[in-house]
Enzyme design. Structure first.
Site, PDB file in Angstrom:
ATOM      1  N   ASP B  92       0.851  -1.178   0.000  1.00 42.53           N
ATOM      2  CA  ASP B  92       0.000   0.000   0.000  1.00 42.53           C
ATOM      3  C   ASP B  92       0.898   1.243   0.000  1.00 42.53           C
ATOM      4  O   ASP B  92       2.125   1.134   0.049  1.00 42.53           O
ATOM      5  CB  ASP B  92      -0.964  -0.022   1.185  1.00 42.53           C
ATOM      6  CG  ASP B  92      -0.230  -0.081   2.509  1.00 42.53           C
ATOM      7  OD1 ASP B  92       1.005   0.075   2.529  1.00 42.53           O
ATOM      8  OD2 ASP B  92      -0.890  -0.288   3.536  1.00 42.53           O
ATOM      9  N   ASP B 146      -3.014   8.353  -1.072  1.00 42.80           N
ATOM     10  CA  ASP B 146      -4.380   8.864  -1.114  1.00 42.80           C
ATOM     11  C   ASP B 146      -4.746   9.437   0.247  1.00 42.80           C
ATOM     12  O   ASP B 146      -4.055   9.193   1.231  1.00 42.80           O
ATOM     13  CB  ASP B 146      -5.377   7.756  -1.505  1.00 42.80           C
ATOM     14  CG  ASP B 146      -5.353   6.591  -0.524  1.00 42.80           C
ATOM     15  OD1 ASP B 146      -4.300   6.377   0.116  1.00 42.80           O
ATOM     16  OD2 ASP B 146      -6.363   5.891  -0.398  1.00 42.80           O
ATOM     17  N   GLN B 194     -11.425   7.392  -4.248  1.00 42.26           N
ATOM     18  CA  GLN B 194     -11.958   7.814  -2.952  1.00 42.26           C
ATOM     19  C   GLN B 194     -13.304   8.508  -3.169  1.00 42.26           C
ATOM     20  O   GLN B 194     -13.862   8.420  -4.271  1.00 42.26           O
ATOM     21  CB  GLN B 194     -10.959   8.743  -2.241  1.00 42.26           C
ATOM     22  CG  GLN B 194      -9.714   8.029  -1.737  1.00 42.26           C
ATOM     23  CD  GLN B 194      -9.966   7.148  -0.510  1.00 42.26           C
ATOM     24  OE1 GLN B 194     -11.086   7.108   0.031  1.00 42.26           O
ATOM     25  NE2 GLN B 194      -8.952   6.395  -0.090  1.00 42.26           N
ATOM     26  N   ASP B 271      -8.059  -7.612   0.396  1.00 41.85           N
ATOM     27  CA  ASP B 271      -7.136  -7.932   1.479  1.00 41.85           C
ATOM     28  C   ASP B 271      -7.788  -7.497   2.773  1.00 41.85           C
ATOM     29  O   ASP B 271      -8.641  -6.596   2.773  1.00 41.85           O
ATOM     30  CB  ASP B 271      -5.809  -7.172   1.346  1.00 41.85           C
ATOM     31  CG  ASP B 271      -5.939  -5.749   1.849  1.00 41.85           C
ATOM     32  OD1 ASP B 271      -6.523  -4.926   1.127  1.00 41.85           O
ATOM     33  OD2 ASP B 271      -5.511  -5.463   2.986  1.00 41.85           O
ATOM     34  N   CYS B 309     -12.140 -28.940   6.292  1.00 41.15           N
ATOM     35  CA  CYS B 309     -10.943 -28.185   5.937  1.00 41.15           C
ATOM     36  C   CYS B 309      -9.736 -29.121   5.888  1.00 41.15           C
ATOM     37  O   CYS B 309      -9.581 -29.991   6.742  1.00 41.15           O
ATOM     38  CB  CYS B 309     -10.713 -27.072   6.963  1.00 41.15           C
ATOM     39  SG  CYS B 309      -9.215 -26.129   6.644  1.00 41.15           S
ATOM     40  N   CYS B 311      -6.534 -28.077   5.954  1.00 46.46           N
ATOM     41  CA  CYS B 311      -5.304 -27.404   6.391  1.00 46.46           C
ATOM     42  C   CYS B 311      -4.578 -28.244   7.443  1.00 46.46           C
ATOM     43  O   CYS B 311      -5.165 -29.138   8.053  1.00 46.46           O
ATOM     44  CB  CYS B 311      -5.606 -26.003   6.929  1.00 46.46           C
ATOM     45  SG  CYS B 311      -6.167 -25.940   8.638  1.00 46.46           S
ATOM     46  N   CYS B 314      -6.361 -28.468  10.864  1.00 47.27           N
ATOM     47  CA  CYS B 314      -7.540 -29.340  10.914  1.00 47.27           C
ATOM     48  C   CYS B 314      -7.188 -30.800  10.667  1.00 47.27           C
ATOM     49  O   CYS B 314      -7.862 -31.694  11.169  1.00 47.27           O
ATOM     50  CB  CYS B 314      -8.586 -28.858   9.912  1.00 47.27           C
ATOM     51  SG  CYS B 314      -9.301 -27.265  10.372  1.00 47.27           S
ATOM     52  N   HIS B 340      -5.232 -21.754   9.636  1.00 44.96           N
ATOM     53  CA  HIS B 340      -6.594 -22.186   9.314  1.00 44.96           C
ATOM     54  C   HIS B 340      -7.444 -21.054   8.743  1.00 44.96           C
ATOM     55  O   HIS B 340      -8.096 -21.218   7.709  1.00 44.96           O
ATOM     56  CB  HIS B 340      -7.298 -22.783  10.529  1.00 44.96           C
ATOM     57  CG  HIS B 340      -8.751 -22.986  10.242  1.00 44.96           C
ATOM     58  ND1 HIS B 340      -9.206 -24.038   9.481  1.00 44.96           N
ATOM     59  CD2 HIS B 340      -9.845 -22.219  10.515  1.00 44.96           C
ATOM     60  CE1 HIS B 340     -10.518 -23.932   9.323  1.00 44.96           C
ATOM     61  NE2 HIS B 340     -10.927 -22.834   9.940  1.00 44.96           N
TER      62      HIS B 340
END
Lengths: 374, 374
Positions: B92, B146, B194, B271, B309, B311, B314, B340
């Site tokens: 960013d 910004d 914006q 994100d 799941c 992962c 899990c 997870h």
């Protein structure tokens, strides 16, 4: 549990062997990473197995008894299943933590009454109850309840604590034998040699404990504030009295340079929070000396932490990145640093073992001692 | 950087595509894990690559500018090498953090003067300097500076901030084009739409930004405290104005159930710190709803966190063990929980992408909306 002695150094007391357990074979001498609360802080079981190839880890009975509770762990299939660690586990008796962490300890011949450091609740550990707790956890190697004194202690106090430790060992063992028959457990129980820094007490304790014909023996009450020469001396007077065909475990040691010294005195097993705790505090052990990672000299250092180390941390990151993670209090620092420090310890033990098997341990030890003097 | 549009949903605005970068191809729609200080908190790059198969992560210019400094990272070979992340990185501009973290902000047409939240030192970010900082970091996708307002803001304040954002975008872009020629960098620069919660300002901003012919466009100033319907509405009025053949990135969203809603409005990139921050706080997303792991109901729960799941967490551990780690404040909890929650987000995005490619997105969205109402 069965101990197989593979080689002995003719000049020193160093030994190489194998400990056969229900959860795999442990090559000795061995350093056991400490997983106090059913986790080696910062590492996953796959880090421990795949990166470190640790064959045995330690867990603390005192902590697990208080949280989440041994009965809860037993209901969940035991400690191996709970933490998903398929290899061997050694648990201490909880005695040391009661003496170092809890409030309001009251020792009687029965056991030790204490208050939890978490919520102040009162609990009683007896020689029998700590065996039961460890059986519930399902550990491979259990420890008897012992009384561990701070340093310095008078000969009288040390004698009294040693006598109590002997009584507790006998009581613990009697209970253990009954429970083995009842449960069919294959867990081993190690008694602990106490006696503070008094050779006569250490010898008396070791000699009396031999009557238990235990599958292994521990030397406790060291690393409690005494000079390091004393810890080694106490080990040196004790190991010759212990049976050759049983593993010997010195509890709570030590610094990297001390590991070969204990091995030279006939020690097969060691554990210590030092590599993992120091790691989290930014003190890293390397083949070229200690690295205090927060130092400004590492700010732009693109070199690996230890060019001679093959761990994930050293293969992957620069000192500059590690320093950044430490300065920024990032979780990843603890993981990477712990991984490296434990790798350093485990690699050293593998080198020591190799040198014993090849008959080169005296030369190896000599090299290390000379390097330490430089 | 090149965007390849692969499929569009005829009923909604959902799109599937590929972003080609110098550090690999990113399948869209994509959720980008946030690695604020050059690390996704609790995860190593191998966790991100091997377990999550993340193709792009985000890093925060503000944080890295302050510590360890972009020049230091540049000397160490850039951010990819510094953190050993070979895949794509988006940074960013630092603007959002200046407005949310730092003290004593003073905005002029030149840029924004602020004090570091770490040591109080004064710094100036200009549209030009943040491009330079991001070029030094070596990110694949950079953002223009910004001005991001809190909610609510008056139309006048929003208009003023939007106008400043436009000026900064033009200044940033001019500087970026010069620097690209000088350096041969292949980094993309995204301007940010914006306009607070005012459709007319959002439209005006988007329309004017088109003149930059940017390789991608971001929608900023959302998730600043407004109701979620407003965030979606602002997205909905903006995306139709943006070029079809460029990726669209909504910054800082969102809850799991919101991801498909943004996709349905033509968004390709998102994100949010939510999955990782919630993970560390013990709030876990599963296919059967949220799990607040500290609850006593999980104390003896031997089931995996999410049976649907795949992962590592899990596959390997019970809810009871995860609860224990959380209660004991163990580092491993953060790692396992973050792994997870991010897997949950990334898997959801993969399912969304798949449904778009197969022409089944409306049915998929319908199913999710119905499930949310139950």
């Amino acid at each position: 549990m069965r101990f197989e002695l593979q080689a002995e150094c003719p000049q020193t007391g160093a030994r190489a062997g194998l400990i056969h357990t229900a959860h795999g074979i442990i090559e000795t001498p061995v350093f056991m990473p400490v997983g106090t609360q059913a986790t080696v802080k910062g590492l996953s079981p796959r880090d421990l197995a795949d990166d470190l190839d640790a064959k045995i880890i330690l867990a603390n009975t005192y902590h697990l008894f208080l949280r989440p509770g041994h009965e809860s762990i037993q209901r969940l299939g035991g400690l191996h299943q709970f933490m998903n660690w398929p290899r061997a586990i050694l648990t201490d008796s909880g005695g040391f933590q009661v003496f170092s962490l809890s409030d309001l300890r009251k020792i009687t011949s029965q056991g030790v009454l204490f208050r939890s450091h978490l919520d102040g609740d009162a609990h009683l550990f007896t020689p029998e109850s700590t065996v039961d707790v460890q059986l519930a956890l399902g550990s491979d190697i259990m420890m008897v309840l012992d009384e561990c004194l701070a340093y310095p202690a008078s000969h009288e106090a040390a004698n009294q604590a040693m006598r109590r430790t002997l009584e507790w060992a006998q009581a613990g063992y009697q209970h253990y034998r009954c429970r083995l028959e009842q449960t069919g457990s294959t867990a081993a129980l190690f008694p602990i040699v106490q006696g503070s820094m008094f050779p006569d007490l250490r010898k008396a304790c070791a000699t009396e404990l031999l009557e238990l014909d235990a599958p292994g023996y521990a030397i406790g009450g060291l690393s409690v504030g005494e000079p390091r020469t004393l810890s080694l001396e106490m080990t040196e007077v004790t190991t010759p009295l212990l049976p050759k065909n049983r593993p010997r475990y010195v509890m709570g040691v030590g610094m990297p340079e001390e590991l070969p010294e204990y091995v030279a005195r006939g020690v097969d097993m060691m554990d210590c929070v030092l590599p993992s705790r120091n790691a989290r505090n930014g003190c890293l052990f390397t083949s070229t000396g200690r690295v205090i990672i927060k130092q400004a000299r590492y700010r732009d250092d693109s070199a690996p932490l230890d060019a001679n180390c093959a761990c994930y941390t050293c293969r992957t990151f620069s000192r500059a990145y590690l320093r950044h993670l430490f300065q920024a209090s990032e979780i990843l620092f603890s993981t990477l640093a712990t991984l490296h420090n434990l790798k350093y310890y485990l690699d050293m033990m593998r080198q020591i073992r190799q040198s014993i098997l090849l008959g080169r341990f005296p030369a190896y030890l000599d090299g290390l001692r000379r390097a330490a003097l430089e």
